[in-house]
Design an enzyme around this catalytic site. Structure first.
Site, PDB file in Angstrom:
ATOM      1  N   ASN A 260       0.400   0.709   6.537  1.00 44.16           N
ATOM      2  CA  ASN A 260       0.896  -0.345   5.627  1.00 44.16           C
ATOM      3  C   ASN A 260       1.405  -1.483   6.494  1.00 44.16           C
ATOM      4  O   ASN A 260       2.056  -1.226   7.502  1.00 44.16           O
ATOM      5  CB  ASN A 260       2.093   0.135   4.810  1.00 44.16           C
ATOM      6  CG  ASN A 260       1.713   1.132   3.763  1.00 44.16           C
ATOM      7  OD1 ASN A 260       0.528   1.380   3.541  1.00 44.16           O
ATOM      8  ND2 ASN A 260       2.713   1.706   3.140  1.00 44.16           N
ATOM      9  N   GLY A 261       1.195  -2.703   6.052  1.00 43.71           N
ATOM     10  CA  GLY A 261       1.714  -3.844   6.800  1.00 43.71           C
ATOM     11  C   GLY A 261       0.584  -4.676   7.371  1.00 43.71           C
ATOM     12  O   GLY A 261      -0.570  -4.581   6.935  1.00 43.71           O
TER      13      GLY A 261
ATOM     14  N   TRP B 150      -3.744  -1.794  -1.836  1.00 43.54           N
ATOM     15  CA  TRP B 150      -3.735  -2.972  -2.710  1.00 43.54           C
ATOM     16  C   TRP B 150      -4.094  -4.135  -1.796  1.00 43.54           C
ATOM     17  O   TRP B 150      -3.278  -4.585  -0.994  1.00 43.54           O
ATOM     18  CB  TRP B 150      -2.358  -3.159  -3.326  1.00 43.54           C
ATOM     19  CG  TRP B 150      -2.151  -4.474  -4.006  1.00 43.54           C
ATOM     20  CD1 TRP B 150      -1.718  -5.631  -3.424  1.00 43.54           C
ATOM     21  CD2 TRP B 150      -2.351  -4.782  -5.380  1.00 43.54           C
ATOM     22  NE1 TRP B 150      -1.645  -6.628  -4.352  1.00 43.54           N
ATOM     23  CE2 TRP B 150      -2.026  -6.143  -5.573  1.00 43.54           C
ATOM     24  CE3 TRP B 150      -2.779  -4.033  -6.480  1.00 43.54           C
ATOM     25  CZ2 TRP B 150      -2.113  -6.762  -6.814  1.00 43.54           C
ATOM     26  CZ3 TRP B 150      -2.857  -4.665  -7.707  1.00 43.54           C
ATOM     27  CH2 TRP B 150      -2.529  -6.011  -7.859  1.00 43.54           C
TER      28      TRP B 150
ATOM     29  N   CYS C 215       0.855  -1.183   0.000  1.00 42.81           N
ATOM     30  CA  CYS C 215       0.000   0.000   0.000  1.00 42.81           C
ATOM     31  C   CYS C 215       0.891   1.234   0.000  1.00 42.81           C
ATOM     32  O   CYS C 215       2.096   1.133   0.112  1.00 42.81           O
ATOM     33  CB  CYS C 215      -0.886   0.013   1.234  1.00 42.81           C
ATOM     34  SG  CYS C 215      -1.748  -1.545   1.482  1.00 42.81           S
TER      35      CYS C 215
ATOM     36  N   LYS D 296      -1.822  -1.808 -20.353  1.00 38.58           N
ATOM     37  CA  LYS D 296      -1.679  -2.861 -19.351  1.00 38.58           C
ATOM     38  C   LYS D 296      -2.971  -3.656 -19.196  1.00 38.58           C
ATOM     39  O   LYS D 296      -2.976  -4.862 -19.134  1.00 38.58           O
ATOM     40  CB  LYS D 296      -1.265  -2.243 -18.013  1.00 38.58           C
ATOM     41  CG  LYS D 296      -1.036  -3.257 -16.906  1.00 38.58           C
ATOM     42  CD  LYS D 296       0.206  -4.080 -17.162  1.00 38.58           C
ATOM     43  CE  LYS D 296       0.271  -5.309 -16.273  1.00 38.58           C
ATOM     44  NZ  LYS D 296       1.212  -6.287 -16.785  1.00 38.58           N
TER      45      LYS D 296
ATOM     46  N   GLU E  36       5.622  -8.345 -28.447  1.00 33.16           N
ATOM     47  CA  GLU E  36       5.131  -7.217 -27.653  1.00 33.16           C
ATOM     48  C   GLU E  36       6.171  -6.129 -27.444  1.00 33.16           C
ATOM     49  O   GLU E  36       5.866  -4.951 -27.540  1.00 33.16           O
ATOM     50  CB  GLU E  36       4.722  -7.718 -26.252  1.00 33.16           C
ATOM     51  CG  GLU E  36       3.352  -8.303 -26.160  1.00 33.16           C
ATOM     52  CD  GLU E  36       3.050  -8.734 -24.735  1.00 33.16           C
ATOM     53  OE1 GLU E  36       2.005  -8.348 -24.218  1.00 33.16           O
ATOM     54  OE2 GLU E  36       3.863  -9.464 -24.136  1.00 33.16           O
TER      55      GLU E  36
ATOM     56  N   HIS F  67       3.518 -29.145 -42.498  1.00 29.47           N
ATOM     57  CA  HIS F  67       2.241 -28.854 -43.149  1.00 29.47           C
ATOM     58  C   HIS F  67       2.185 -27.412 -43.633  1.00 29.47           C
ATOM     59  O   HIS F  67       1.112 -26.903 -43.935  1.00 29.47           O
ATOM     60  CB  HIS F  67       1.088 -29.156 -42.196  1.00 29.47           C
ATOM     61  CG  HIS F  67       1.041 -30.602 -41.800  1.00 29.47           C
ATOM     62  ND1 HIS F  67       0.613 -31.584 -42.647  1.00 29.47           N
ATOM     63  CD2 HIS F  67       1.433 -31.215 -40.665  1.00 29.47           C
ATOM     64  CE1 HIS F  67       0.724 -32.773 -42.042  1.00 29.47           C
ATOM     65  NE2 HIS F  67       1.222 -32.568 -40.843  1.00 29.47           N
TER      66      HIS F  67
ATOM     67  N   ARG G 140       2.076   1.222  -6.294  1.00 31.12           N
ATOM     68  CA  ARG G 140       2.171   0.238  -5.219  1.00 31.12           C
ATOM     69  C   ARG G 140       0.848  -0.492  -4.991  1.00 31.12           C
ATOM     70  O   ARG G 140       0.807  -1.486  -4.271  1.00 31.12           O
ATOM     71  CB  ARG G 140       2.585   0.926  -3.910  1.00 31.12           C
ATOM     72  CG  ARG G 140       3.945   1.583  -3.982  1.00 31.12           C
ATOM     73  CD  ARG G 140       4.207   2.387  -2.732  1.00 31.12           C
ATOM     74  NE  ARG G 140       4.320   1.539  -1.556  1.00 31.12           N
ATOM     75  CZ  ARG G 140       5.437   0.950  -1.179  1.00 31.12           C
ATOM     76  NH1 ARG G 140       6.528   1.097  -1.882  1.00 31.12           N
ATOM     77  NH2 ARG G 140       5.463   0.205  -0.093  1.00 31.12           N
TER      78      ARG G 140
ATOM     79  N   LYS H 126       5.967 -12.450 -26.138  1.00 33.50           N
ATOM     80  CA  LYS H 126       6.882 -11.503 -25.493  1.00 33.50           C
ATOM     81  C   LYS H 126       7.754 -10.805 -26.528  1.00 33.50           C
ATOM     82  O   LYS H 126       7.960  -9.610 -26.482  1.00 33.50           O
ATOM     83  CB  LYS H 126       7.777 -12.213 -24.459  1.00 33.50           C
ATOM     84  CG  LYS H 126       7.060 -12.691 -23.220  1.00 33.50           C
ATOM     85  CD  LYS H 126       6.723 -11.604 -22.254  1.00 33.50           C
ATOM     86  CE  LYS H 126       5.313 -11.232 -22.051  1.00 33.50           C
ATOM     87  NZ  LYS H 126       4.130 -11.835 -22.180  1.00 33.50           N
TER      88      LYS H 126
ATOM     89  N   GLU I  72       3.652 -18.114 -25.466  1.00 34.18           N
ATOM     90  CA  GLU I  72       3.940 -16.989 -24.574  1.00 34.18           C
ATOM     91  C   GLU I  72       5.306 -16.380 -24.907  1.00 34.18           C
ATOM     92  O   GLU I  72       5.462 -15.153 -24.897  1.00 34.18           O
ATOM     93  CB  GLU I  72       3.873 -17.472 -23.112  1.00 34.18           C
ATOM     94  CG  GLU I  72       4.234 -16.437 -22.060  1.00 34.18           C
ATOM     95  CD  GLU I  72       3.339 -15.206 -22.047  1.00 34.18           C
ATOM     96  OE1 GLU I  72       2.307 -15.198 -22.747  1.00 34.18           O
ATOM     97  OE2 GLU I  72       3.700 -14.236 -21.359  1.00 34.18           O
TER      98      GLU I  72
END
Lengths: 405, 612
Positions: free
Chosen positions: B105-106, B79, B2, B607, B492, B508, B32, B489, B485
């Protein structure tokens, strides 16, 4: 928190490199793109930390201090190292000047790193406030044993630094990059006869040593090929040409690709300069010469007509007569290379001299290992000499004409 | 993860009002975490609180965070890793009297005991958070001491866990109280104001003179002074710790890495461990397995990287669980949902939980009565909220646009689900399932080694990759989604055309393109049967002059066939998507860097895709 800069420029060169270093000089004074190697770490550190800069140099190499003063962005405090050759001894020479600071920013004078790395190191240190912060870089495991290798944990803190045989066997391949922010308490560990890696290991055992992973330009100038690599890397970053108004370039000269051409340089008719390339101050290039990519001709180098130069670094005051071919080579200061001299560069497949730049690009399935020659300073090479790949010619040699080396 | 910030100021001494400073600081801390936020201030002898669920900019529009009045203001951005994001759970939290407000935080580990004690004494709680015990505790202690700082200090002594706490009160309106242990906290020194924040970016706009608060420190700041004690005893001379920072905001957030993407690749060992321990006792997994056992048909859907993890899951279910699972790309849902019924199950995988394609698929299936399980990295985001069950990865915030740690953590969660299903359905013995779970538990450690070993190879190969125009990424069976994947990458962030397909498909058609020096990246799972099959594919590529790059076990029998190899420690094949992708992420990363591109800001990409 007070933070001083400590730049170590007293190191002794490895035998392969020492042939390029004239008496009274140090490897940090070898020149790349018009600047002594020392310029790169010294100015980078000063750009991010304005604290006092202490420069450790070796007795008899006062030119290091003069050069440092001429390029420095701030005041230099020179300290002479009279005895010892290790990093530990070099740091301890400056001990009195370091005891009154909280931390010191240590950088080896023969490291060429993107200035952004210094910024990243300092910002990480300020942000996370570990006991020390060190730069690490991913590096080819083939050469891992010649560096300290940092074993790091998931949080990016040093577990230990290893070297030699241990490094060859290690899972991790992050080498210690020669840039550190260290607390003055490290001086106590060094005084207990620990090497710098041992002292950092002690620090890591008792506290936190944070690592910063640097993934861009990083070159430690230890071997002659490192000079070629640095020349290659720095020229790779050249995006635009910079040609001095004071340079005289004849109308039929062709210049293609990004080049730097410094003041008072003369380039004769029908020469071709294919960048990226660096042509230093007061250089002469004769008619019909072909200066190819990744070439670096330093101050007052004279290149006669019909020369071909590629991926090479030519130190100041050297003269190449006509019809000379120089490829993948480093030519020391004040040499004379006779007419028709040729340096060969493709190494036999089985031959594996240490520390070559291996060219991966063409073709990628077959690595062609190329290395020209390393020619020591003040050497005279007679006309029509042929030099085999990978040869190191000692300083002040006199080679008779028509010799095959 | 956070973010907290507090400003205490004299009138007219700040560049903006303290409310605006806190708001701007919160935006700087948004990296964060960002599922809820709030501010509190002391105004006219009262504590005022504005808070709610949602992104900071949305809350600004909805409740006007920055308009909060007062010269002593604190703020928080959250978060959630457990406990839902909600208006009530958003910080700041206040005591019963409304005179004390706290952001934190924590984790307060002993909050249940403290909460019970406080409830017994008559305190009324409004949230499910651990943090709320703190203002009530200070309130309670203040009754006895009549000294706010003493009460604050005593409360800090009573809590266990990690914390960066800041507190304001109408009892002493020109102070922000603070305490720190294991969570970051910085003091910024201004002229006529002082700031507290959990990270330097939040205060760089206002001051570059800072103090990093040490573990065990507590105290308070006023507009013109600072008082610091060490909880172990003694007043701290904070002046010794003041320093001036001279770097950019971006530098300050990347934690020692040149790019967020590199940082996040390196965070994978930690993210995998956190995710593993998170699902270890997650009842949502058991509930999901029950739904899977009951379902007539199982579908799995996602987009982009999440689809590759989902595809792997379907292959694992087909082989390990002996159960057909239909994977489909979320935006193609219209071809699938009409055959679904209320006896079926849909698993929706989304990093952000907000992906519009996946959300639309979810809704279409729900309309047909399908039960839905979400796998997401963002607690209580739209997809988990609209699902019957939510399982969370614990990758932490991912700033880099190209997904890295979220792919490996999704793969871990989905593999776990497949193993649990296979065990529950009887297709896998408990002992075998336990062994596989044990391997998943080791994935973080293995990936740490993979990353370290792969980095120099990736960096070196990137020198060549920067000059290529095309590449194939091939594999077979459970390796195919990993190859997909890897190719994604490269596309992207390095803008190189890369195509992935099952290696058996070459003859083929696609092999027609292969010529001298054509790069082919083979994902080679550590399975003898697949290695044997891939040998033929490698040879047919080599015969046409292709350059073969293998991501393979260090003891693979194919090593002499590979021109370059990323050596993976000898692990179980079930870890393939986790162990074999980091080298491919690194190859794409170093190629992008080598080409001079910023891997954190790939062109044309966002994103979170929240539009169709």
């Amino acid at each position: 928190m007070t933070l001083k800069n400590l730049v170590l420029a007293a190191g002794k060169a490895k035998p392969e490199l020492s042939v390029l270093i004239p008496p009274g000089k140090n490897k940090v004074l070898l020149r790349i793109l018009g600047k002594p190697i020392l310029y790169y770490p010294l100015t980078s550190i000063q750009r991010v930390n304005r604290g006092e800069t202490i420069l450790v140099y070796r007795e008899g190499e006062e030119e290091v201090v003069e050069t440092a003063n001429s390029i420095s962005l701030g005041t230099i405090t020179p300290i002479k190292q009279v005895v010892g050759t290790s990093v530990r001894e070099a740091i301890l020479v400056a001990e009195n000047k370091l005891r009154d600071t909280d931390y010191f920013f240590l950088v080896y004078g023969d490291i060429i790193v993107d200035p952004e790395a210094f910024n990243l190191l300092l910002s990480t240190h300020y942000r996370e406030e570990p006991d020390a912060t060190i730069l690490i870089a991913p590096y080819d495991p083939e050469y891992a044993e010649t560096y300290g290798l940092a074993i790091i944990n998931e949080e990016g803190y040093v577990e230990k630094i290893i070297s030699g045989e241990q490094a060859r066997e290690a899972d991790q391949t992050y080498i210690v990059g020669g840039i550190y922010i260290l607390p003055t308490t490290i001086l106590d560990y060094l005084e207990e006869n620990n090497t710098l890696p041992e002292a950092i290991n002690k620090l890591a055992m008792n506290g936190k040593v944070k690592t910063v992973l640097w993934n861009k330009l990083w070159i430690d100038i230890g071997y002659p090929t490192d000079i070629l690599e640095a020349t290659y890397q720095l020229l790779s970053e050249l995006k635009h040409s910079k040609i001095s108004n004071k340079a005289e370039i004849e109308s039929t000269t062709i210049i293609k690709g990004p080049v730097i051409i410094e003041d008072n340089t003369y380039i004769d008719h029908y020469s071709v300069i294919k960048g990226p390339a660096y042509i230093g101050e007061k250089v002469f290039i004769g008619a019909h010469s072909f200066i190819r990519e990744y070439s670096d001709a330093e101050y007052r180098v004279r290149i006669g007509s019909y020369n071909e130069i590629k991926k090479s670094n030519i130190q100041p005051y050297t003269l190449l007569d006509s019809k000379v071919t120089i490829v993948d080579s480093i030519i020391g200061e004040n040499c004379t290379i006779g007419t028709n001299t040729t340096i060969l560069n493709v190494l036999p497949e089985k031959e594996k001299p240490p520390r070559l730049r291996t060219h991966l690009v063409h073709p990628p399935t077959k690595i062609i290992r190329k290395m020209g020659a390393v020619i020591g300073y003040n050497t005279r090479i007679g006309a029509s000499t042929t030099i085999s790949p990978g040869k190191i010619i000692k300083q002040e040699s006199i080679i008779k004409p028509k010799t095959l080396i | 993860m956070c973010g907290i910030i507090g400003v205490v100021a004299l009138l007219g001494k700040t560049p903006y009002s303290p409310g605006v400073m806190v708001y701007r600081g919160l935006l700087r801390l948004e990296y964060r975490g960002y599922d809820s936020a709030g501010v509190a201030s002391v105004v006219g002898g009262c504590v005022r609180v504005l808070k709610g669920k949602g992104r900071i900019a949305d809350l600004e529009r909805r409740i006007g965070l920055s308009s909060i009045e007062g010269l002593t203001v604190i703020g928080h951005t959250r978060w959630a890793t457990h406990g839902t994001p909600s208006d009530n759970n958003a910080h700041p939290h206040i005591d019963c009297s409304g005179r004390i407000a706290v952001v934190h935080n924590g984790i307060i580990q002993n909050f249940r005991e403290l909460k019970k004690m406080l409830i017994d004494k008559g305190h009324v709680f409004r949230s499910d958070t651990d943090t709320e015990v703190f203002p009530h505790l200070v309130e309670e202690l203040y009754k006895n001491t009549n000294d706010l700082f003493k009460a604050f200090r005593k409360a800090v002594e009573m809590i266990d866990g990690s914390y960066a706490l800041i507190m304001i009160s109408s009892i002493e309106p020109d102070k922000i109280f603070f305490a720190k242990k294991d969570s970051p906290l910085i003091i910024g020194l201004g002229d006529g104001f002082n700031i507290l924040a959990s990270d330097i970016p939040a205060l760089l706009e206002y001051t570059r003179r800072i103090i990093t608060v040490r573990d065990g420190w507590l105290g308070y700041v006023t507009p013109t002074s600072i008082y610091v004690e060490d909880i172990r005893g003694g007043v701290v001379d904070w002046r010794k710790y003041v320093r001036v920072v001279e770097w950019s905001l971006e530098d300050a957030t990347r934690g020692g890495y040149a790019h967020f993407m590199l940082k996040e690749i390196h965070e994978q060992p930690r993210a995998l461990k956190d995710t593993y321990y998170g699902i270890l006792h997650d009842i949502a997994v058991d509930e999901t397995v029950k739904l899977m056992l009951d379902a007539d048909k199982i579908y799995v859907t996602a987009a982009g990287t999440s689809f590759h993890a989902s595809y792997y899951f379907s292959l694992l279910m087909n082989t390990l669980g002996k159960r057909l699972v239909t994977p489909f790309i979320a935006s193609e849902y219209e071809s699938y949902y009409l055959t679904a019924s209320d006896r079926d199950l849909l698993i929706v995988v989304s990093q952000s939980g907000e992906t519009m394609d996946a959300l639309k698929a979810l809704r279409a299936f729900k309309d047909r009565g399908v039960r839905v399980v979400a796998v997401s990295n963002v607690v209580d985001s739209a997809i988990p909220r609209e699902s019957n069950i939510a399982i969370y990865t614990r990758a932490g915030p991912e700033i880099g646009v190209a997904a890295t740690k979220t792919f490996t953590t999704q793969s871990l969660v989905l593999s776990w689900l497949a193993i649990a299903y296979a065990e529950a359905s009887g297709s896998l013995r408990k002992s075998e399932a336990d062994k596989l779970r044990e391997w998943l538990g080791k994935s973080g450690e293995v990936v740490g080694k993979v990353i370290s070993r792969s980095e120099p190879v990736a960096k070196r190969l990137a020198e060549w990759f920067r000059s290529i125009g095309n590449a194939y990424y091939l594999s077979r069976s459970i390796g195919v989604p990993v190859a997909m994947e890897g190719a994604l990458k490269l596309k992207e962030i390095a803008y190189i055309h890369a195509e992935a397909y099952p290696a058996g498909e070459s003859k083929h058609g696609p092999i027609a393109l292969v010529e001298e020096e054509f790069p082919v990246v083979f994902t080679i799972p550590n399975r003898e049967d697949l290695e044997k099959l891939l040998l033929g594919n490698i040879q047919e590529m080599k015969a046409r002059g292709a350059v073969i790059i293998g991501v393979a076990s260090e003891n693979t029998s194919l090593s002499d066939q590979l021109d370059y190899q990323f050596k993976i420690p000898d692990t179980h094949w079930i870890l393939t998507p986790i162990t074999h992708i980091p080298p491919q992420q690194l190859l794409a990363y170093y190629t992008a860097v080598s080409k001079g591109y910023d891997p954190d800001k790939p062109r044309n990409l966002a994103k979170t895709v929240t539009v169709e």
